[in-house]
Enzyme design. Sequence first.
Site, PDB file in Angstrom:
ATOM      1  CD  GLU A  55      -4.404   7.680   9.869  1.00  0.00           C
ATOM      2  OE1 GLU A  55      -3.881   8.742  10.225  1.00  0.00           O
ATOM      3  OE2 GLU A  55      -4.032   6.575  10.277  1.00  0.00           O
ATOM      4  CD  GLU A  57      -1.150   4.007   8.144  1.00  0.00           C
ATOM      5  OE1 GLU A  57      -0.893   4.445   9.280  1.00  0.00           O
ATOM      6  OE2 GLU A  57      -1.328   4.733   7.144  1.00  0.00           O
ATOM      7  CG  HIS A 102      -0.826   8.893   3.486  1.00  0.00           C
ATOM      8  ND1 HIS A 102      -0.965   7.552   3.748  1.00  0.00           N
ATOM      9  CD2 HIS A 102      -0.402   9.433   4.659  1.00  0.00           C
ATOM     10  CE1 HIS A 102      -0.643   7.289   5.004  1.00  0.00           C
ATOM     11  NE2 HIS A 102      -0.285   8.420   5.581  1.00  0.00           N
ATOM     12  NE  ARG A 112      -3.165   2.607   2.764  1.00  0.00           N
ATOM     13  CZ  ARG A 112      -3.048   3.439   3.795  1.00  0.00           C
ATOM     14  NH1 ARG A 112      -2.355   3.122   4.866  1.00  0.00           N
ATOM     15  NH2 ARG A 112      -3.633   4.621   3.764  1.00  0.00           N
ATOM     16  CE1 TYR A 118       0.537   2.634  13.583  1.00  0.00           C
ATOM     17  CE2 TYR A 118      -1.394   3.857  12.862  1.00  0.00           C
ATOM     18  CZ  TYR A 118      -0.189   3.253  12.575  1.00  0.00           C
ATOM     19  OH  TYR A 118       0.289   3.257  11.295  1.00  0.00           O
ATOM     20  CG  ASN A 137      -4.694   3.515   8.664  1.00  0.00           C
ATOM     21  OD1 ASN A 137      -4.813   2.503   7.986  1.00  0.00           O
ATOM     22  ND2 ASN A 137      -4.148   4.628   8.214  1.00  0.00           N
TER      23      ASN A 137
HETATM   24  C1  FCB Z   1      -0.808   7.168  10.801  1.00  0.00           C
HETATM   25  C2  FCB Z   1      -0.432   7.748   9.453  1.00  0.00           C
HETATM   26  C3  FCB Z   1       0.902   7.278   8.950  1.00  0.00           C
HETATM   27  C4  FCB Z   1       1.928   7.191  10.058  1.00  0.00           C
HETATM   28  C5  FCB Z   1       1.385   6.410  11.218  1.00  0.00           C
HETATM   29  C6  FCB Z   1       2.370   6.232  12.351  1.00  0.00           C
HETATM   30  O1  FCB Z   1      -1.727   8.011  11.436  1.00  0.00           O
HETATM   31  O2  FCB Z   1      -1.393   7.418   8.494  1.00  0.00           O
HETATM   32  O3  FCB Z   1       1.296   8.129   7.912  1.00  0.00           O
HETATM   33  O4  FCB Z   1       2.348   8.439  10.406  1.00  0.00           O
HETATM   34  O5  FCB Z   1       0.236   7.043  11.714  1.00  0.00           O
END
Ligand code: FCB
Length: 449
Positions: free
Chosen positions: A165, A354, A120, A76, A290, A288
């Site tokens: 995002e 992501e 992006h 990607r 985290y 995405n």
């Molecule tokens: C996400 C972004 C990516 C990168 C990661 C750590 O929010 O899409 O570009 O910065 O975080």
Amino acid sequence: MSNIFPKNFIWGAATSSYQIEGATNIDGKGKSIWDKFSHTKGKVANNENGDTATDHYNRYKHDIALMSDIRLRAYRFSISWPRILPNGKGKYNTKGLDFYSKLLDELLKKNIKPFITLYHWDLPQKIQDSGGWSNRDITKYFSDYSYLIAKKFGDKCKNIITLNEPAVFSTFGYLDGYMAPGLKNKKKYLSSIHNINLAHGFAYKSIKSISSKIKVGCTLNMAPCLAVSNSSKNENAKIIYDTFWNRAYADPMYLGIYPKIIEKKIQHLIKQNDMKIINQKNDFIGLNHYQHIRVICDRKNLLGARSINLNELPKKINKKKLTSMNWEIVPDAYYNQIMELKNRYNNPIIHLTENGCSYPDAQNKKGKIIDTKRISFLKKYLKAVKKALRDGARIKSYFVWSLLDNFEWSLGYKKRFGIIHVNFKTLERTPKKSYYFYAKLIKKNSIPK
Ligand code: FCB
């Protein structure tokens, strides 16, 4: 629960144009908002910028060889809008198209499925000059750009992600101001929400007008929100933040409605037919993710609510549960978020576009990078994915963020997310231990012990 993934599960890695390409000022590329922002003193840690980044523009063949060595099934990447359209609209730049055309050919030669992200965050500066996402005109420009890309590359790429995002680039770019274009303007922020949604809808239509076979969706950054304390003001802040962060884009794009709190504020911007345009038959949702988000009430913030800063983390959090971004390691939040997508948005096809973590990743005396913490992170998060699959989520892929260490926006080059280490002085690539872990994962189609 077995650790084996479904047959044909797509193991990929993700990057984005400004974070890796470099070559910001050659071959006819126009300026982007990130070129301008990173060259404005004080905006990025150590005043770093993406001028060279990982020099992927010149080294893409080598990078694809590294992908191919571990049999990566998909890659990607994003297209730099100003590399294709230096002014954001009008005449296109052949050399820009050539670069992505060569990149796509090389990927296909190695049997790696391309997933293109159209946006992006590196908006052409020329479009920002007339208001960027806060000006409705952008929806037409984005639609035309999407059409061009689908026309030129639709035969080579069958998966297109319109935007990366929206919540991040609208909130941090237009409201909190610590990402490009660096604005703190509630009115512009609110109009950006609606224009982003519309742009997605128009882009969907443009792409499908070229070929109905191209699968289209949007990538959203979503995460369960928690109030920092159970006081009523923090609980209330949580509701506001959750609505703006998690639902301002997903609900209109995937359900055809705005949450009431948002609708009240942007009603005057919604024209007849807008909701129909926004709500297309998306082929998938990109997630995405985290960590979860801890929310605090903050009257100085234009929303009255914001996610906490690193130094506001509750004292009791064990440092071992944090990555070097001070992001918390909470695989359960990943599982819960995936299940929320399944339940709220009618069990859509999900691409996990992501997920990953940053650690300092220093080279040892032998030049090796033994990133055991990343491997442990990946194992935990992948188990959450496996659990969601068991519970019926229709997940088709997982893309690790990131293939390479890269330019981490306002935080510069210190934050390393790659499974491949990049020495930013020599630009040398060194696969980390997690790269070999990923190779094993792909080969066995199951989480290695
Ligand atoms: C996400 C972004 C990516 C990168 C990661 C750590 O929010 O899409 O570009 O910065 O975080």
